[in-house]
Design a protein around this motif. Sequence first.
Motif, PDB file in Angstrom:
ATOM      1  N   SER A  67     -48.085  53.426  -6.911  1.00  0.00           N
ATOM      2  CA  SER A  67     -47.203  52.944  -7.990  1.00  0.00           C
ATOM      3  C   SER A  67     -48.030  52.700  -9.243  1.00  0.00           C
ATOM      4  O   SER A  67     -49.268  52.630  -9.179  1.00  0.00           O
ATOM      5  CB  SER A  67     -46.486  51.643  -7.592  1.00  0.00           C
ATOM      6  N   GLY A  68     -47.332  52.518 -10.346  1.00  0.00           N
ATOM      7  CA  GLY A  68     -48.011  52.157 -11.581  1.00  0.00           C
ATOM      8  C   GLY A  68     -48.650  50.783 -11.467  1.00  0.00           C
ATOM      9  O   GLY A  68     -49.760  50.560 -11.953  1.00  0.00           O
ATOM     10  N   THR A  69     -47.942  49.867 -10.832  1.00  0.00           N
ATOM     11  CA  THR A  69     -48.492  48.529 -10.656  1.00  0.00           C
ATOM     12  C   THR A  69     -49.781  48.585  -9.830  1.00  0.00           C
ATOM     13  O   THR A  69     -50.760  47.902 -10.161  1.00  0.00           O
ATOM     14  CB  THR A  69     -47.456  47.612  -9.968  1.00  0.00           C
ATOM     15  N   ALA A  95     -43.406  42.597 -16.440  1.00  0.00           N
ATOM     16  CA  ALA A  95     -44.087  41.561 -15.652  1.00  0.00           C
ATOM     17  C   ALA A  95     -45.099  42.170 -14.676  1.00  0.00           C
ATOM     18  O   ALA A  95     -46.002  41.476 -14.195  1.00  0.00           O
ATOM     19  CB  ALA A  95     -43.057  40.727 -14.889  1.00  0.00           C
ATOM     20  N   PHE A  96     -44.960  43.472 -14.406  1.00  0.00           N
ATOM     21  CA  PHE A  96     -45.903  44.126 -13.486  1.00  0.00           C
ATOM     22  C   PHE A  96     -47.341  44.012 -14.000  1.00  0.00           C
ATOM     23  O   PHE A  96     -48.278  44.027 -13.213  1.00  0.00           O
ATOM     24  CB  PHE A  96     -45.535  45.606 -13.323  1.00  0.00           C
ATOM     25  N   VAL A  97     -47.496  43.927 -15.313  1.00  0.00           N
ATOM     26  CA  VAL A  97     -48.851  43.868 -15.885  1.00  0.00           C
ATOM     27  C   VAL A  97     -49.539  42.550 -15.497  1.00  0.00           C
ATOM     28  O   VAL A  97     -50.605  42.573 -14.868  1.00  0.00           O
ATOM     29  CB  VAL A  97     -48.821  44.114 -17.407  1.00  0.00           C
ATOM     30  N   ALA A 138     -54.517  46.291 -22.833  1.00  0.00           N
ATOM     31  CA  ALA A 138     -53.662  46.721 -23.948  1.00  0.00           C
ATOM     32  C   ALA A 138     -52.550  47.586 -23.362  1.00  0.00           C
ATOM     33  O   ALA A 138     -52.808  48.457 -22.537  1.00  0.00           O
ATOM     34  CB  ALA A 138     -54.480  47.519 -24.958  1.00  0.00           C
ATOM     35  N   VAL A 139     -51.318  47.312 -23.778  1.00  0.00           N
ATOM     36  CA  VAL A 139     -50.178  48.095 -23.282  1.00  0.00           C
ATOM     37  C   VAL A 139     -49.629  48.925 -24.440  1.00  0.00           C
ATOM     38  O   VAL A 139     -49.301  48.378 -25.494  1.00  0.00           O
ATOM     39  CB  VAL A 139     -49.077  47.161 -22.723  1.00  0.00           C
ATOM     40  N   HIS A 140     -49.548  50.224 -24.233  1.00  0.00           N
ATOM     41  CA  HIS A 140     -49.008  51.110 -25.267  1.00  0.00           C
ATOM     42  C   HIS A 140     -47.486  51.171 -25.112  1.00  0.00           C
ATOM     43  O   HIS A 140     -46.935  52.163 -24.602  1.00  0.00           O
ATOM     44  CB  HIS A 140     -49.656  52.488 -25.180  1.00  0.00           C
ATOM     45  N   GLU A 164     -56.422  50.063 -20.528  1.00  0.00           N
ATOM     46  CA  GLU A 164     -55.268  50.565 -21.275  1.00  0.00           C
ATOM     47  C   GLU A 164     -54.141  50.889 -20.303  1.00  0.00           C
ATOM     48  O   GLU A 164     -54.323  51.705 -19.398  1.00  0.00           O
ATOM     49  CB  GLU A 164     -55.639  51.844 -22.028  1.00  0.00           C
ATOM     50  N   ASP A 165     -52.993  50.261 -20.495  1.00  0.00           N
ATOM     51  CA  ASP A 165     -51.815  50.587 -19.696  1.00  0.00           C
ATOM     52  C   ASP A 165     -51.032  51.664 -20.446  1.00  0.00           C
ATOM     53  O   ASP A 165     -50.407  51.400 -21.474  1.00  0.00           O
ATOM     54  CB  ASP A 165     -50.963  49.331 -19.481  1.00  0.00           C
ATOM     55  N   CYS A 166     -51.100  52.876 -19.908  1.00  0.00           N
ATOM     56  CA  CYS A 166     -50.506  54.043 -20.563  1.00  0.00           C
ATOM     57  C   CYS A 166     -49.213  54.481 -19.884  1.00  0.00           C
ATOM     58  O   CYS A 166     -48.772  55.624 -20.056  1.00  0.00           O
ATOM     59  CB  CYS A 166     -51.495  55.210 -20.560  1.00  0.00           C
ATOM     60  N   ALA A 167     -48.604  53.582 -19.096  1.00  0.00           N
ATOM     61  CA  ALA A 167     -47.409  53.943 -18.321  1.00  0.00           C
ATOM     62  C   ALA A 167     -46.297  54.504 -19.204  1.00  0.00           C
ATOM     63  O   ALA A 167     -45.492  55.318 -18.753  1.00  0.00           O
ATOM     64  CB  ALA A 167     -46.900  52.719 -17.565  1.00  0.00           C
ATOM     65  N   GLN A 168     -46.261  54.077 -20.476  1.00  0.00           N
ATOM     66  CA  GLN A 168     -45.183  54.528 -21.362  1.00  0.00           C
ATOM     67  C   GLN A 168     -45.703  55.479 -22.429  1.00  0.00           C
ATOM     68  O   GLN A 168     -45.007  55.726 -23.414  1.00  0.00           O
ATOM     69  CB  GLN A 168     -44.531  53.300 -22.032  1.00  0.00           C
TER      70      GLN A 168
END
Length: 392
Positions: A67-69, A95-97, A138-140, A164-168
């Motif tokens: 999963s992304g989480t 909230a997963f972050v 950092a979340v994009h 870097e959270d690039c999920a989006q």
Amino acid sequence: MAEPTPLSFGKLEQSAVAEVLDSGRLWRGNGVGWGSRHDSVGVAFGDRLEDAFAQWLGLPYAHAVNSGTSANEAAIAGLGLEPGAEVICPAACPAFVPFAILAAGCVPVFADVHPETLLLVPAAVERVASERTGAVVAVHLWGLPAPMVEITALARSSGWKVVEDCAQAFGTLIEGRPVGTFGDACCFSLQQSKHITSGEGGVVATADPDTYTRAVLYSSAGVPNFRFGLPVPRRPPGALGRGHTGFGHNHRIGEMQAAVALAQLSRLDTFNRRRADLVALIEQELARRNDVPVRVPRALPGATVSYWRYPLVVPFGRGTFQEIPYLEPVFQRMDTERRTPFGLPLPEHVTYAPGSCPQAERGASRVRAISVHHGLTDGEVLASVDAALTDL
Ligand SMILES: *Cc1c(COP(=O)(O)O)cnc(C)c1O
């Protein structure tokens, strides 16, 4: 949430799934000490996905998970922080972050964000930092890039790591360079709503071999399933046990997921072209409806945005954004009990009190977002623009 459509999944995904089923092996099963490799069917799809992902992103190491989480967790675990280290993340994100920060044995600390983009603001990061800060995530958000040049400079001068959270943000660029390549590690989600999907799934990637090996151990029950030519520690002859060299979860990706994700990755550019067309359609419609009181948050200069959803700033109180994690009951309980769900004490300066990140809360009440999923028709997207511009 976008529904699956024929545009999203096609022959390529079907034949990939059929190949997995025909092989009789739905488990990845790679790595030394894990029994046979995929002799009869060639290399595992999990391996092929990692190779293709690493190449696509331009980083030497990629590890696919369930999963992304799990990818967020592996990225943080990969940094090798002290237990209980504080990890700063934006006050506006899924909230997963912060859950991933908690699960990796750290304490989430929320930094306030830009009131329109909802992206991390370096000055707000500095305000919540302490001697125990170990990293910044950092979340994009939306596909808009967080200010990575400033964040990495601040982190370097303070001795922090950066995730870097690039999920989006599959394919977003800053001055031509892909997001995910600025920090020490990055993570992507392959969940249904993202640019590419296997239903559930995720990938963590890094340029640092130590970060990679720690991330693999964390996600593979401590078994050193290292790839990319990295040395796998040899077990002494006659050693007891199965080779769990440390604590880890089982966050492995299955072959069905990996096969679908690999097929989807090969179609990402096509998907992104369709998404860019839908963004152009929205912008055309907004220009036509120039009587409505909305603004479009601006991306960093020099950025190429691969939108996940297209955000609009609407009048105060009309927004529908709900992702301010510290307002969730679970964080309110932590704030009262002064400890995390795993029993780590919360340092005195860490607060999850409502109002602690006012720009995030203000911003949330002013943001509405429109899906630009590549599986949507023009008509469906125009209908969502219309809905987003109603009741303002
Ligand atoms: C989707 C998402 C996640 C979580 O990914 P899952 O695959 O749903 O676990 C984490 N961070 C961001 C920014 C996301 O959009």
